[in-house]
Structure formats: structure tokens, C-alpha cells
Design an enzyme around this catalytic site. Structure first.
Site, mmCIF file in Angstrom:
data_model
loop_
_atom_site.group_PDB
_atom_site.id
_atom_site.type_symbol
_atom_site.label_atom_id
_atom_site.label_comp_id
_atom_site.label_asym_id
_atom_site.label_seq_id
_atom_site.Cartn_x
_atom_site.Cartn_y
_atom_site.Cartn_z
ATOM 1 N N CYS A 80 0.832 -1.209 0.000
ATOM 2 C CA CYS A 80 0.000 0.000 0.000
ATOM 3 C C CYS A 80 0.871 1.265 0.000
ATOM 4 O O CYS A 80 1.534 1.539 -0.986
ATOM 5 C CB CYS A 80 -0.969 -0.049 1.182
ATOM 6 S SG CYS A 80 -2.356 1.071 0.959
ATOM 7 N N HIS A 172 -3.316 -5.319 0.522
ATOM 8 C CA HIS A 172 -2.777 -5.690 1.841
ATOM 9 C C HIS A 172 -2.737 -7.211 1.979
ATOM 10 O O HIS A 172 -3.755 -7.819 2.352
ATOM 11 C CB HIS A 172 -3.665 -5.111 2.951
ATOM 12 C CG HIS A 172 -3.527 -3.635 3.100
ATOM 13 N ND1 HIS A 172 -2.605 -3.049 3.929
ATOM 14 C CD2 HIS A 172 -4.182 -2.619 2.489
ATOM 15 C CE1 HIS A 172 -2.696 -1.737 3.857
ATOM 16 N NE2 HIS A 172 -3.647 -1.442 2.978
ATOM 17 N N GLU A 174 -1.368 -8.789 4.313
ATOM 18 C CA GLU A 174 -1.324 -9.155 5.733
ATOM 19 C C GLU A 174 -2.718 -9.345 6.332
ATOM 20 O O GLU A 174 -2.856 -9.926 7.398
ATOM 21 C CB GLU A 174 -0.530 -8.114 6.536
ATOM 22 C CG GLU A 174 -1.201 -6.759 6.745
ATOM 23 C CD GLU A 174 -1.010 -5.802 5.570
ATOM 24 O OE1 GLU A 174 -0.747 -6.262 4.443
ATOM 25 O OE2 GLU A 174 -1.147 -4.582 5.792
ATOM 26 N N GLY A 227 -2.053 -12.227 37.573
ATOM 27 C CA GLY A 227 -2.932 -13.338 37.222
ATOM 28 C C GLY A 227 -3.226 -13.337 35.738
ATOM 29 O O GLY A 227 -3.796 -14.279 35.209
ATOM 30 N N GLY A 228 -2.829 -12.257 35.043
ATOM 31 C CA GLY A 228 -3.009 -12.190 33.595
ATOM 32 C C GLY A 228 -2.047 -13.144 32.897
ATOM 33 O O GLY A 228 -1.112 -13.674 33.521
ATOM 34 N N VAL A 229 -2.287 -13.352 31.609
ATOM 35 C CA VAL A 229 -1.476 -14.296 30.848
ATOM 36 C C VAL A 229 0.013 -13.915 30.878
ATOM 37 O O VAL A 229 0.881 -14.757 31.138
ATOM 38 C CB VAL A 229 -1.961 -14.330 29.370
ATOM 39 C CG1 VAL A 229 -1.063 -15.199 28.524
ATOM 40 C CG2 VAL A 229 -3.393 -14.819 29.302
ATOM 41 N N ASP A 230 0.301 -12.637 30.636
ATOM 42 C CA ASP A 230 1.696 -12.231 30.482
ATOM 43 C C ASP A 230 2.518 -12.444 31.761
ATOM 44 O O ASP A 230 3.603 -13.020 31.724
ATOM 45 C CB ASP A 230 1.798 -10.756 30.064
ATOM 46 C CG ASP A 230 0.997 -10.477 28.798
ATOM 47 O OD1 ASP A 230 0.717 -11.444 28.068
ATOM 48 O OD2 ASP A 230 0.654 -9.315 28.560
ATOM 49 N N SER A 231 1.982 -11.968 32.890
ATOM 50 C CA SER A 231 2.796 -12.094 34.109
ATOM 51 C C SER A 231 2.891 -13.559 34.544
ATOM 52 O O SER A 231 3.905 -13.976 35.106
ATOM 53 C CB SER A 231 2.248 -11.207 35.227
ATOM 54 O OG SER A 231 0.986 -11.644 35.643
ATOM 55 N N THR A 232 1.851 -14.342 34.250
ATOM 56 C CA THR A 232 1.898 -15.759 34.635
ATOM 57 C C THR A 232 2.965 -16.499 33.817
ATOM 58 O O THR A 232 3.758 -17.270 34.361
ATOM 59 C CB THR A 232 0.521 -16.426 34.427
ATOM 60 O OG1 THR A 232 -0.458 -15.631 35.104
ATOM 61 C CG2 THR A 232 0.486 -17.832 34.970
#
Ligand code: XMP
Length: 606
Positions: A80, A172, A174, A227-232
């Protein structure tokens, strides 16, 4: 191990992230680079992709970016805006005009390695105002496009020079609407750039474990576990690297979590063997105090952010954080400061960049093992590490938690332009054989990339789902000042509603927590939880019954990344169950399902 890598130059919007995610799925590392990065920053790549741009135009003015990339002896492919820039740089011409939007057919001129394995006509996604009308010396047209079989031909939909190894697509590849976009990207990355697909999650984990061990040495790490995905997942990687003996975890209950959530978070961490030094603090009083009397959404967000800093700094000093390195679950979009919504950024900045953390970063004492990964990759890594599926695939939950799902009000009707809106909304409703009632409160939405703060509409009547969506679409199109529509599911369509004075209190939070738990439980039992991206349950201080009881709104949505969304349809049995269970809660007198797409409505109400 040094992996082959591709640089994706980010000209704005979410395009660059999408492109990078698709390249990474080929097991080739893709990194986002900024347009103004010095040329040295590009030296390690085997190829470069120029992204599209939602706002830049390749026409006329000189777009400022490191043009020296064109002197590098690596293949470059532009999409684009990037396509137009490449055409322009090599002596072609770009004009304002020739707009195409939507699905188009790409008709290839000849067979070419970029389209290996594909048909001579391909379905692609177009979204552009400017067009390439001439290519420079050495370039050829690889394909033209048409909107539909009989539409007029648009030239130069794909261009290239095999001698220079420079290519451009007006469409595009993607986005998923380009049917074989993934194959085109793979042909460029693996074929033309010759990248080896060596970047795998198993390999990545080993590398990160090695890095964490090296950085921490004989020391220890302190990590905030929401308790979120990232920190767990971050806790798990760090635990794997240095062992639980040297990993200190702190979980803060801010009082804005879901029902039983803190208990579950602690249980999960324990089950993962990360409980050697697991600290917990119930800070709900501090957050409630900070929110006392506030009504305006942004002030509530700021109060939550500030309370977080206060609690974190207090606990960190109490637990002697200075003696440890700090572990964080920061992910790639945060690292390069472009991902998520603007509001999400504000909150995340609070969390990841409070002064005490800034000081530690400056001293090289922060460990961030997920800093190169996108969310889907963090989940994949978590799966590889054996973290339970239901933890990794929990719906995203905003940093300020239920705080942004508990609407507050002074009790004064927000009428403004309301007298004009009300009859127009009712008239559209009637034309569909439905009742439509504009509500005297406001919620956040997004229109033309800008935030809107406008009225919702409640629609009543036994309608087909498609008909409801159609009525909502007509309201958005024809009545200014509306950004959200809901379908009233119980108990009956009110004739009029009145705002109630309400702020954040423990009782209201508990009520919302209960309703939210009913919705989540229902989605799980009816087998729809996994197919839904996110489902905020919102408590809105509007009364229809004269008894001071509120409205509960449920907002199930389908989405890929949260940037855009469409309303999800619940099965009738689930709707009936929610009607029964939520309306039985003391304090709730009405229930509605939000049927708004994003845009014009945001996912959250505030
Ligand atoms: P919106 O409401 O902007 O939400 O359509 C898009 C995604 O971002 C989440 N969200 C937030 N996350 N702090 C966060 O950490 C916030 O203040 C915030 N506001 C929205 C929202 O839940 C959705 O996933």
C-alpha cells in the site's frame, strides 16, 4: 543462535504488527523498526517490508524515513503506502485518486516467484486513495486489479524489479481478506529473501532461560503477578530459569477483580510450584478510597493508576525489592510503545514504568523475558511450558478491571442534544417495527479513529438477530450523537428511564462481580466461552422501575486483536438463563445485550 530476520518498517496503524505476526508464524523472526531508525539498525536483516499507513500519503510531500535502506543489498517489499513509496523512489509516479476499497481481483501478468503456487487471479483486499500510475526503469507490472470480474482495471496492483529485488503490492496481503496473503508473504520471506525458518518457540524458551540465568547470576527476582497471561507466563519462564527459591511473587487484590479471582490466581501460582515466596496484599480499601465520589471515566482511570503506584511502592519497599532484580511480563507491543489502545497504554505505562521501576531499568535490573513476543506467541510459549489452557486463553481483562465496567453518574440526565435525538431514534425503530429508546447517559465509542462520547439506544421487540443489527446500523447512519445500540432482553421494554446518582462502592462492585460471574459461568457451560474474544458485563445506573435498581449490560464480542470487533450472538438458551439469573439479583431491574460493532462502539463502555 543468530536467526535470519526481517525488518518491518512501521508507518502507523496496526499493519506493521500484523505483518510481523504473519512472518513470525513462518518461524522467521520479524522485528518492527521505526521509519527514522538510523541505517545501522537495518544491517542485520535479510529483507525489509514497508508497511501501509492509515494517514501518510506517498503523493507530493517528501515522507521522512531512512531512504538509505534502498542502498542495502537485500530484497524490499512494500504494501500500500510502502508500495507507492518504492514506485516513487525508483522514478515511478503516484497520484491522488484511483481509490479502491474492499475485495478486488488481482490478475497476474506472468508467473513470478512472489506468487508461487497461486492462481493467475487472486482475491485481495484493497484500501487506498492514492495510486501508482507509472513505474520507473527496470520495473514491470506484475499484476493489475479489478473490483469484481467486470470492474475497470487498476494498473500496477503489483510491481517489481527482479534485478533490484524491489517489489510492491497495492493491496494488503497481511489481512485475512487477502485469501492467499500468507503464501505471498512466505514466498517473499522464505523464497526471495532466503530466510531459514529457525525461530521456533522451543528454541526461544531455551534462549530466554539462558539469558535470564546470565542476567540474574546469583541474585533473585521480584515479580508482580496480576494473574493475567503475560505475568503468569513470565513467572513460569523466570521460575524455570532460576528456580522458585529465588523468585518472589506479589499479587495485589485491587478490589476490582472478578469474583474469586485473587484466590484462583494464588492457586494457579501454587500449582505451578511458584509459591516458595508468594506474597499477597488485599489493597481493595486503598482503591475504593481513591475512587470515592468520582464519576468521570478518565478521572476514575487516573485514580486507579495512582492507587496502583502507591500500593506497589509501599509493598515493594516493605518486601525489600531493592535487593532483587525486577521481573516483568512486558510484551512486544508495549516495548515498542505502539500497541494496544491509547488508554491501555496509559494504564500500562503506570504499571511498567512507575518511578521505582524506571530507576531499576536505568540500572539494568529489570528482567523481561517476553519483551520480543506478541500475545499469541506468549500463549503459544505458555502452552509449550505446560501452563493450563484455561489460564492462557482467558478473555483479556483491562488493567482497571471492573472499575471501567461500573458506570457512575451524578444522577443528572445528560440531555444536551437529546431532545432532537430521541424522536429520530424512535422513528427509525418504528420503521423496523421495533421500539427504540435513546438513553439519557453517555458511553465511549470510536468514530473515524477518534473517541466519541455519545448516547446509547435500547431496542426492544421480538426481532431476528440480523434485523436488529440492521436497525442498529440505520440508527448509527442516520442519527448523529449515537454510538451504541442494545437489545433489551428483560423483563420488558421500558417507556422511559432515569439516571441514578451512583459512584464506585463496595456494594455496587459486589453486584457487578456477581453478574459478571453469572455471565462467565453461563458462557462456559453453554460452550461459547472459547469462541468469544471478550465479554464485558457492565452495570449502568439507569432505573426503569422507580425502585432505584440498575441496568445490566452484557457485551459479547468477536475480534482478532481488540482493535475492531463485531457483536457475538449468544444461543437463545444462554440468553434465557442470563435473564433468569441476572434479573434475580437484588439491585438489577433490566438486562440488555450490547449489539454494537467497533467502530462505532468501543469494547468497554468507558
Ligand atoms: P476498547 O474499549 O478501547 O478496548 O475497544 C480494546 C481492548 O483494550 C482493553 N482496554 C483496556 N486495557 N487498560 C487496559 O489495560 C484500560 O484502561 C483499557 N481500556 C480498554 C479492552 O478490555 C479491550 O480488550
Amino acid at each position: 543462535m543468530i536467526h535470519d530476520a526481517i525488518a518491518v518498517i512501521d508507518f502507523g496503524g496496526q499493519y506493521a504488527h500484523l505483518i510481523a505476526t504473519k512472518i513470525r508464524r513462518l518461524h522467521v523472526l520479524a522485528e518492527i523498526r521505526q521509519p527514522e531508525d538510523p541505517i545501522e539498525a537495518f544491517s542485520r536483516y535479510k529483507g525489509i517490508v514497508l508497511s501501509g499507513s492509515p494517514s501518510l500519503s506517498a503523493f507530493g510531500e517528501d515522507s521522512g524515513y531512512t531512504k538509505a535502506i534502498y542502498d542495502l543489498d537485500v530484497p524490499i517489499l512494500g504494501f500500500c503506502f510502502g508500495h507507492q513509496e518504492i514506485a516513487k523512489h525508483y522514478g515511478g509516479e503516484v497520484i491522488h485518486g484511483g481509490r479502491e476499497w474492499g475485495h478486488a481481483d488481482l490478475h497476474l501478468t506472468r508467473e513470478h516467484p512472489l506468487f508461487k503456487g497461486l492462481a493467475r487471479a487472486e482475491r485481495v483486499w484493497m484500501s487506498h486513495f492514492d495510486s501508482v500510475v507509472k513505474v520507473g526503469p527496470g520495473f514491470e507490472e506484475l499484476g493489475h486489479s479489478s473490483l469484481g470480474a467486470s470492474g475497470p482495471a487498476h494498473r500496477y496492483a503489483a510491481i517489481g524489479s527482479d534485478t533490484l529485488r524491489r517489489y510492491g503490492f497495492q493491496f494488503h496481503p497481511e489481512v485475512d481478506d487477502t485469501e492467499h496473503g500468507d503464501e505471498m508473504i512466505a514466498n517473499f520471506v522464505l523464497g526471495i529473501c532466503g530466510c531459514a525458518p529457525s525461530w521456533t518457540m522451543a528454541q526461544y524458551i531455551q534462549e530466554q532461560i539462558g539469558r535470564v540465568r546470565e542476567q540474574v547470576g546469583g541474585g533473585s527476582v521480584f515479580l508482580l503477578a496480576s494473574g493475567g497471561v503475560d505475568s503468569t507466563v513470565a513467572a513460569r519462564v523466570i521460575g524455570q530459569a532460576i528456580g522458585s527459591e529465588r523468585l518472589h511473587l506479589l499479587h495485589i487484590d485491587n478490589g476490582l477483580m472478578r469474583k474469586d479471582e485473587s484466590r484462583q490466581v494464588l492457586e494457579t501460582l501454587r500449582a505451578m510450584g511458584l509459591d516458595r515466596h508468594l506474597h499477597f496484599v488485599d489493597a481493595s480499601e486503598t482503591f475504593l478510597r481513591a475512587l470515592e465520589g468520582l464519576v468521570e471515566p478518565e478521572r476514575k482511570r487516573k485514580a486507579i493508576g495512582d492507587a496502583f503506584i502507591e500500593v506497589f511502592e509501599h509493598e515493594a519497599r516493605r518486601l525489600g525489592i531493592e535487593g532483587h532484580l525486577l521481573g516483568q511480563g512486558t510484551i512486544y507491543p508495549d516495548t515498542i510503545e505502539t500497541g494496544g489502545t491509547k488508554r491501555a497504554d496509559v494504564i500500562k505505562t503506570h504499571h511498567n514504568r512507575v518511578p521505582i521501576i524506571q530507576e531499576m531499568i536505568a540500572r539494568g535490573r529489570v528482567v523481561e523475558p517476553l519483551a520480543d513476543l506478541y500475545k499469541v506467541e506468549v500463549r503459544e510459549l505458555g502452552e509449550t511450558l505446560g501452563i493450563p489452557h484455561e489460564i492462557l486463553w482467558r478473555h483479556p481483562f483491562p488493567g482497571p478491571g471492573l472499575g471501567v465496567r461500573l458506570l457512575c453518574s451524578t444522577g443528572e440526565p445528560d440531555r444536551g442534544d437529546f431532545d432532537e435525538i430521541e424522536p429520530k431514534v424512535a422513528a427509525v425503530g418504528r420503521s423496523y417495527g421495533l421500539d427504540a429508546l435513546a438513553l439519557p447517559i453517555k458511553s465511549v465509542g470510536v468514530k473515524a479513529d477518534l473517541r466519541s462520547y455519545e448516547h446509547p439506544v435500547l431496542i426492544g421487540g421480538a426481532a431476528q438477530w440480523d434485523r436488529l443489527l440492521e436497525a442498529a446500523g440505520t440508527i448509527f447512519k442516520t442519527v448523529p450523537g449515537i454510538n451504541r445500540c442494545m437489545w433489551n432482553v428483560g423483563p420488558r421494554m421500558p417507556k422511559r428511564v432515569r439516571p441514578l446518582g451512583a459512584t464506585v462502592t463496595r456494594d455496587r462492585l459486589d453486584l457487578l462481580r456477581e453478574a459478571d460471574a453469572i455471565v462467565n459461568d453461563g458462557m462456559r457451560r453453554h460452550g461459547v466461552y472459547g469462541g468469544i474474544w471478550q465479554c464485558p458485563t457492565v452495570l449502568v445506573p439507569l432505573e426503569a422501575d422507580g425502585a432505584g435498581r440498575e441496568f445490566c449490560i452484557v457485551r459479547p464480542i468477536l475480534s482478532e486483536r481488540g482493535m475492531t470487533a463485531s457483536a457475538a450472538r449468544f444461543p437463545a438458551a444462554l440468553v434465557a438463563e442470563l435473564r433468569e439469573r441476572i434479573l434475580a439479583l437484588p439491585g438489577v431491574s433490566g438486562l440488555a445485550l450490547d449489539i454494537t460493532s467497533k467502530p462505532p462502539g468501543t469494547i468497554e463502555w468507558e
